[in-house]
Design a protein around this motif. Structure first.
Motif: not given
Length: 104
Positions: A21-24, A27-28, A56-59, A66-67
């Motif tokens: 979920t966090i990875t998706g 990526i979004l 950019a901040a969200g990514g 993710i970490w």
């Protein structure tokens, strides 16, 4: 003023595919950032650059997320393996506070 006390126990937290979920989501956020890059001038002319930098901040925060969730997932699996090994050996079971108990 009286202190409020709950009348029932809190439900167990929902567990699901947290890492996925966090990875998706990460990526979004990065995809939204990349899609908006060609329109940088348009956003700048209308004082809407915060849209671009929010993505950019969200990514970036998603990478931290993710970490974090990968470490949490590994710790949960490690704890479950330790519990299974302790049960297999018939040793004392850790109690809710993490201290050895009677196993019941």
């Amino acid at each position: 003023m009286a202190k409020w006390t709950p009348t029932h126990e809190a439900p167990e937290p929902l567990e699901g595919p947290v890492v996925a979920t966090i990875t998706g989501g990460t990526i979004l956020w990065f995809a939204l950032f990349v899609v908006q890059l060609p329109f940088y001038g348009w956003f700048a002319d209308r004082d809407l650059l915060w849209w671009l930098w929010t993505c950019a901040a969200g990514g970036g925060l998603g990478l931290i997320g993710i970490w974090y969730v990968r470490g949490r997932d590994a710790a949960l699996k490690r704890h479950a393996a330790e519990q299974a090994a302790a049960r297999a050996e018939g040793g004392p079971q850790p109690g809710p506070s993490g201290q050895a108990g009677d196993g019941a």
